[in-house]
Design an enzyme around this catalytic site. Structure first.
Site, PDB file in Angstrom:
ATOM      1  N   ASP A  77       0.832  -1.245  -0.109  1.00 46.11           N
ATOM      2  CA  ASP A  77       0.004  -0.053   0.083  1.00 46.11           C
ATOM      3  C   ASP A  77       0.687   1.144  -0.010  1.00 46.11           C
ATOM      4  O   ASP A  77       0.689   2.023   0.782  1.00 46.11           O
ATOM      5  CB  ASP A  77      -0.918   0.160   1.160  1.00 46.11           C
ATOM      6  CG  ASP A  77      -1.954  -1.018   0.979  1.00 46.11           C
ATOM      7  OD1 ASP A  77      -3.013  -0.846   0.235  1.00 46.11           O
ATOM      8  OD2 ASP A  77      -2.187  -1.988   1.492  1.00 46.11           O
ATOM      9  N   ILE A 147      12.779  -8.298  10.129  1.00 47.28           N
ATOM     10  CA  ILE A 147      13.521  -9.684  10.757  1.00 47.28           C
ATOM     11  C   ILE A 147      14.814  -9.678   9.957  1.00 47.28           C
ATOM     12  O   ILE A 147      15.638 -10.513  10.348  1.00 47.28           O
ATOM     13  CB  ILE A 147      12.761 -10.986  10.578  1.00 47.28           C
ATOM     14  CG1 ILE A 147      12.223 -11.588   9.186  1.00 47.28           C
ATOM     15  CG2 ILE A 147      11.368 -10.863  11.311  1.00 47.28           C
ATOM     16  CD1 ILE A 147      11.849 -12.640   8.994  1.00 47.28           C
ATOM     17  N   ASP A 148      14.691  -9.272   8.731  1.00 46.65           N
ATOM     18  CA  ASP A 148      16.188  -9.626   8.046  1.00 46.65           C
ATOM     19  C   ASP A 148      17.222  -8.880   8.424  1.00 46.65           C
ATOM     20  O   ASP A 148      18.564  -9.281   8.252  1.00 46.65           O
ATOM     21  CB  ASP A 148      15.926  -9.125   6.477  1.00 46.65           C
ATOM     22  CG  ASP A 148      14.685  -9.976   5.760  1.00 46.65           C
ATOM     23  OD1 ASP A 148      14.261 -10.788   6.432  1.00 46.65           O
ATOM     24  OD2 ASP A 148      14.296  -9.233   4.873  1.00 46.65           O
ATOM     25  N   ARG A 183      19.969 -38.946   7.030  1.00 46.18           N
ATOM     26  CA  ARG A 183      19.308 -38.099   6.166  1.00 46.18           C
ATOM     27  C   ARG A 183      20.309 -36.632   6.049  1.00 46.18           C
ATOM     28  O   ARG A 183      20.746 -36.233   7.067  1.00 46.18           O
ATOM     29  CB  ARG A 183      18.039 -37.828   6.170  1.00 46.18           C
ATOM     30  CG  ARG A 183      17.157 -38.840   5.669  1.00 46.18           C
ATOM     31  CD  ARG A 183      15.665 -38.301   6.240  1.00 46.18           C
ATOM     32  NE  ARG A 183      14.916 -39.387   5.748  1.00 46.18           N
ATOM     33  CZ  ARG A 183      13.382 -39.514   6.081  1.00 46.18           C
ATOM     34  NH1 ARG A 183      12.933 -38.962   6.891  1.00 46.18           N
ATOM     35  NH2 ARG A 183      12.895 -40.545   5.597  1.00 46.18           N
ATOM     36  N   MET A 190      14.359 -17.077   5.666  1.00 48.51           N
ATOM     37  CA  MET A 190      14.017 -16.050   5.235  1.00 48.51           C
ATOM     38  C   MET A 190      15.379 -15.002   5.165  1.00 48.51           C
ATOM     39  O   MET A 190      16.483 -15.639   5.860  1.00 48.51           O
ATOM     40  CB  MET A 190      12.924 -15.412   5.896  1.00 48.51           C
ATOM     41  CG  MET A 190      11.649 -15.932   5.677  1.00 48.51           C
ATOM     42  SD  MET A 190      10.338 -14.837   6.430  1.00 48.51           S
ATOM     43  CE  MET A 190       8.891 -15.621   5.548  1.00 48.51           C
ATOM     44  N   ARG A 192      15.624 -12.628   2.261  1.00 46.66           N
ATOM     45  CA  ARG A 192      15.958 -12.227   1.091  1.00 46.66           C
ATOM     46  C   ARG A 192      17.095 -12.065   0.862  1.00 46.66           C
ATOM     47  O   ARG A 192      17.879 -13.186   0.739  1.00 46.66           O
ATOM     48  CB  ARG A 192      15.370 -10.516   1.167  1.00 46.66           C
ATOM     49  CG  ARG A 192      13.851 -10.520   1.366  1.00 46.66           C
ATOM     50  CD  ARG A 192      13.337  -9.191   1.110  1.00 46.66           C
ATOM     51  NE  ARG A 192      13.225  -8.857  -0.395  1.00 46.66           N
ATOM     52  CZ  ARG A 192      12.713  -9.376  -1.497  1.00 46.66           C
ATOM     53  NH1 ARG A 192      11.803 -10.209  -0.995  1.00 46.66           N
ATOM     54  NH2 ARG A 192      12.889  -8.980  -2.760  1.00 46.66           N
ATOM     55  N   HIS A 295       6.890 -18.540   7.441  1.00 47.54           N
ATOM     56  CA  HIS A 295       6.387 -17.501   8.122  1.00 47.54           C
ATOM     57  C   HIS A 295       6.304 -17.822   9.763  1.00 47.54           C
ATOM     58  O   HIS A 295       6.065 -17.052  10.643  1.00 47.54           O
ATOM     59  CB  HIS A 295       4.870 -16.993   7.816  1.00 47.54           C
ATOM     60  CG  HIS A 295       5.016 -16.242   6.605  1.00 47.54           C
ATOM     61  ND1 HIS A 295       5.050 -16.915   5.298  1.00 47.54           N
ATOM     62  CD2 HIS A 295       5.220 -15.007   5.999  1.00 47.54           C
ATOM     63  CE1 HIS A 295       5.298 -16.122   4.288  1.00 47.54           C
ATOM     64  NE2 HIS A 295       5.012 -15.015   4.878  1.00 47.54           N
ATOM     65  N   ILE A 296       6.697 -19.064  10.035  1.00 50.26           N
ATOM     66  CA  ILE A 296       6.927 -19.627  11.327  1.00 50.26           C
ATOM     67  C   ILE A 296       7.990 -18.615  12.031  1.00 50.26           C
ATOM     68  O   ILE A 296       8.195 -18.368  13.109  1.00 50.26           O
ATOM     69  CB  ILE A 296       7.407 -20.808  11.410  1.00 50.26           C
ATOM     70  CG1 ILE A 296       6.102 -21.922  11.201  1.00 50.26           C
ATOM     71  CG2 ILE A 296       8.089 -21.276  12.702  1.00 50.26           C
ATOM     72  CD1 ILE A 296       6.538 -23.344  10.910  1.00 50.26           C
ATOM     73  N   ARG A 298       8.316 -15.626  11.666  1.00 51.95           N
ATOM     74  CA  ARG A 298       7.932 -14.145  12.092  1.00 51.95           C
ATOM     75  C   ARG A 298       6.749 -14.406  13.164  1.00 51.95           C
ATOM     76  O   ARG A 298       6.584 -13.380  13.720  1.00 51.95           O
ATOM     77  CB  ARG A 298       7.467 -13.356  10.940  1.00 51.95           C
ATOM     78  CG  ARG A 298       8.433 -13.079   9.850  1.00 51.95           C
ATOM     79  CD  ARG A 298       8.055 -11.723   9.052  1.00 51.95           C
ATOM     80  NE  ARG A 298       6.771 -11.576   8.731  1.00 51.95           N
ATOM     81  CZ  ARG A 298       6.442 -11.515   7.235  1.00 51.95           C
ATOM     82  NH1 ARG A 298       7.522 -11.548   6.430  1.00 51.95           N
ATOM     83  NH2 ARG A 298       5.239 -11.508   7.225  1.00 51.95           N
TER      84      ARG A 298
END
Ligand code: F6P
Length: 382
Positions: A77, A147-148, A183, A190, A192, A295-296, A298
């Site tokens: 927005d 958060i980044d 494994r 996250m 970016r 999104h966990i 955040r």
């Protein structure tokens, strides 16, 4: 002193700590001077639609620890390039004057904007509007959030510590299951184009490979580390990957372009891609899985460190309002609360502006990378 009317909004994606800033700002302002406070809903959209709630000690009670924002968030927005429907077609228009007038009609004297680079760029532009109004117009102040942790104008943004805690905890959970099945698990986090969350959580959570955008990875490099661990009797590995990481071609994997979002490209898919590439090479020895934390990272409660940082930001903004400042953003410098001009805060995205100094990214030769390497962690480079 005339009564102040302080409006605030939370723009961009949510980050744990927004509510703690609101909580502190409301209390600090009421204790320092006579004021009324309102909060626009869904960031700048609420300012344009004149959609707000009253904020006081009562309406903000019990929110200090909570993630998200009681004012809600929106990351598409931008009122200087806003999507409106005219004659049945979507067009982009500058509706910032409408929003500014809404604030004046409400008697707003101060606007406090909590957001990342896109949101703060608009804050700067609203501050510039004020400069043209006789008497100085509405005073605008910013609070950095992401958060980044990639805003160069501050040493630390709230939300980062919480995200690092969540990723660290989840790396630990993935370790035990990876070990049980022998494994390899590739985990996407996250950040970016900045590898801060991955680097911090990767070290704290003992990842075996940390893949960050600042250091191009190679599949060979990642496989080499996995095989070295197997040869040393550790037939399982955790590979932590930043969503914006890229190989030698320098191109991160983009899941989708989001029009109207200051971030533009939505990254996604790198963990799945790397897992597939690795599996081709080691399927005789290990199963490979991937996991996207999404999104966990955040969500939920805000970490104690982020609550404190947010409270410090909120208190500093109250002091700046008291002292008549405008056009500035609070920041952390040398561990102290300071402020800088919004003119010096970077812009990104559809405003087409070039970031001042760019985003704050990890130095590939910096101390933390050296610490990680000394711990035997690979960055997927050869
Ligand atoms: O900038 C914060 C951030 O969480 C990034 O790490 C991530 O790429 C992006 O926002 C996700 O945005 P959205 O919530 O719109 O999916």
């Amino acid at each position: 002193m005339a009564k102040k009317k302080i409006a605030m909004l939370t723009g961009g994606g949510d980050a744990p700590g927004l509510n703690a800033v609101i909580y502190t700002l409301v209390r600090a302002c009421h204790s320092m001077f006579d004021c009324e406070m309102i909060g626009y809903k869904f960031g700048y959209r609420g300012m344009y639609l004149n959609d707000f709630v009253k904020l006081d000690n009562n309406t903000t009670s019990g929110i200090l620890h909570r993630g998200g924002s009681i004012l809600y968030n929106s990351n598409k927005d931008n009122l200087f390039n806003y999507s409106v429907v005219e004659n049945g077609a979507e067009v982009r228009k500058d509706v910032s004057d409408v929003a500014y007038q809404n604030m004046l009609n409400e008697g707003v004297t101060h606007l406090v904007v909590l957001g990342g680079d896109g949101t703060l760029t608009s804050a700067r532009d609203f501050a510039r509007k004020g400069e043209k109004v006789a008497g100085g117009g509405i005073k605008v102040l910013g609070v950095p959030k992401t958060i980044d942790n990639d805003l160069p104008a501050t040493e630390s943004t709230f939300g980062f510590d919480t995200a690092v805690n969540i990723v660290t905890e989840n790396l630990g959970r993935l370790h035990t299951t990876a070990e049980s099945h022998h494994r390899v698990i590739v985990v996407e986090v996250m950040g970016r184009s900045a590898g801060w969350i991955c680097l911090h959580a990767g070290i704290a959570g003992s990842a075996d490979v940390i893949v960050i955008p600042e250091i191009p990875y190679t599949v060979d490099g990642i496989v080499k580390k996995i095989e070295a661990r197997s040869a040393a009797g550790k037939p399982f590995s955790i590979v932590a990957v930043t969503e914006g990481a890229a190989g030698a071609d320098g191109k991160p994997l983009v899941e989708k372009f989001v029009p109207g979002s200051p971030d533009g490209d939505r990254f996604g898919g790198v963990a799945k891609y790397i897992a597939g590439q690795i599996e081709e090479r080691i399927k005789d020895k290990h199963e490979v899985r991937h996991c996207v934390l999404g999104h966990i990272q955040r969500g939920g409660d805000t970490s104690p460190a982020d609550r404190i940082l947010s409270a410090r930001y909120g208190f500093k903004v109250a002091e700046m309002i008291r002292d008549g400042e405008t056009g500035r953003m609070v920041c952390l410098k040398g561990g102290k609360m300071e402020s800088i001009s919004l003119e010096d805060v970077l812009g990104r995205g559809e405003t087409g502006e070039t970031a001042k100094g760019g985003a704050k990214t990890v130095d590939p030769n910096g101390e933390l990378v050296k610490v990680a390497r000394a711990l035997g962690i690979s960055f997927g480079d050869l």
